[in-house]
Write a protein that holds these residues in place. Structure first.
Motif, short mmCIF file in Angstrom:
data_model
loop_
_atom_site.label_atom_id
_atom_site.label_comp_id
_atom_site.label_asym_id
_atom_site.label_seq_id
_atom_site.Cartn_x
_atom_site.Cartn_y
_atom_site.Cartn_z
N THR A 41 0.82 -1.21 0.00
CA THR A 41 0.00 0.00 0.00
C THR A 41 0.86 1.27 0.00
N GLY A 42 2.19 1.10 -0.08
CA GLY A 42 3.09 2.24 -0.13
C GLY A 42 3.15 3.00 1.19
N TYR A 43 2.84 2.31 2.29
CA TYR A 43 2.87 2.95 3.61
C TYR A 43 4.22 2.65 4.25
N ASP A 44 4.86 3.68 4.84
CA ASP A 44 6.18 3.51 5.44
C ASP A 44 6.15 2.72 6.74
N GLY A 45 4.96 2.62 7.32
CA GLY A 45 4.82 1.92 8.60
C GLY A 45 5.04 2.86 9.76
N ALA A 46 4.58 2.43 10.92
CA ALA A 46 4.76 3.18 12.16
C ALA A 46 5.20 2.16 13.20
N PRO A 47 5.84 2.61 14.29
CA PRO A 47 6.36 1.63 15.24
C PRO A 47 5.29 0.62 15.67
N MET A 48 5.61 -0.64 15.52
CA MET A 48 4.66 -1.69 15.89
C MET A 48 5.36 -2.75 16.74
N GLU A 49 4.71 -3.10 17.85
CA GLU A 49 5.24 -4.16 18.70
C GLU A 49 4.40 -5.40 18.51
#
Ligand code: SAM
Length: 288
Positions: A129-137
């Motif tokens: 989806t071209g999303y850079d992501g965000a911090p995920m645990e």
């Protein structure tokens, strides 16, 4: 289980999961589930599976899981990760990759192979989806210390913004996380190993620490020492989680001759896969 060969991995490719990760859902029918019992290979595997259940497990499943010591070979782990993809279709997993998700619990994570698949699914969806992501645990918790060690050794974050951690804990007891700490939780093959008292304790604890949704894969067939729960949606509804998707699936693709798993790891058992959503999600908007 022997060490899988390159051909064994290739055989799993023929199950078509790359093209359709949900293939198990369309493959299942009640009529096919009946037809399994006309099949010698399935009946033998079912009998052997039942007979091979360890005495320790039957005497006290929680004590068995607490003390079991079972290191796993990297190749077997990788094979099982792909093998289990058949009966863990990513129902509603798209939610895990949405911008409002940041903490996921895999409760009773075993060796962390399904946890790894969840992490790969999220990273893959972000990329698509071209999303850079965000911090995920993504946190795996298991009662068994040796499985937690396996998971720590073998699982690896597929994305710089995803942290994968594994902890030993007993979910029949209070987990070390606050209320609604996780957005989502998965329980794969966990409720099925719990008697009613432990089931209620784990259900209550996972409901306490999870804000939005639960993904569950659980056995529906009868085996001594295991606890199929066809009424699971009612039990989850009692703790405020309404089932929004539910499917029956086989543990491997249906085949008249009984199995197409090159290692014939399990019989063609029937499972339920469900996703249940918290009924009061809207009141959680400000919880961080
Ligand atoms: C059938 S295995 C499934 C493992 C993994 N989820 C998978 O799909 O491969 C059940 C797992 O539940 C874990 N388990 C059982 N009771 C538990 C408890 N009270 N708290 C946390 N984990 C538990 C066991 O140690 C075991 O790893």
């Amino acid at each position: 289980m022997r060490i899988p060969t390159t051909e064994d991995f290739a055989e799993l490719e023929s199950w078509g999961l790359v093209e359709d990760p949900m293939a198990a859902i369309a493959d299942y029918s009640d009529e096919r589930a009946e037809r399994r019992w006309d099949n010698d290979r399935h009946c033998r595997a079912h009998r052997e599976h039942a007979e091979n259940q360890s005495e320790e497990f039957l005497a006290d499943a929680q004590a068995y899981y607490r003390s079991m010591d079972r290191p796993i070979d990297r190749r077997k782990w990788a094979f099982l990760k792909r093998r289990k993809a058949w009966f863990h279709p990513p129902v509603e997993w798209g939610r895990f990759a949405a911008t409002d998700a940041s903490r996921i619990l895999d409760l009773g994570c075993g060796d962390g192979d399904v946890t790894q698949r969840v992490a790969e699914f999220v990273a893959g969806r972000w990329t698509q989806t071209g999303y850079d992501g965000a911090p995920m645990e993504i946190v795996g918790v298991d009662l068994n210390e040796s499985r937690v060690r396996n998971a720590r050794k073998l699982a690896e974050s597929p994305h710089e913004k995803i942290t994968l951690t594994f902890e030993q804990a007993d979910a029949t007891d209070r987990l070390d996380y606050g209320e609604d700490f996780f957005d989502y939780a998965l329980l794969n093959g966990v409720f099925e190993v719990l008697d009613d008292e432990n089931f209620e304790a784990v259900r209550d604890e996972v409901s306490r620490v999870t804000a939005i949704g639960l993904y569950v894969r659980d056995l529906l067939d009868d085996y001594e020492g295991l606890h199929p729960r066809p009424d699971l949606p009612d039990s989850l509804a009692d703790r405020g989680f309404e089932t929004v998707a539910r499917h029956k699936i086989f543990e491997e693709p249906f085949a008249e001759e009984g199995t197409t798993d090159p290692l014939a790891v399990w019989p063609m058992n029937v499972h339920q896969v469900l996703f249940a959503e918290a009924s009061d999600v809207s009141s959680l908007a400000d919880r961080y």
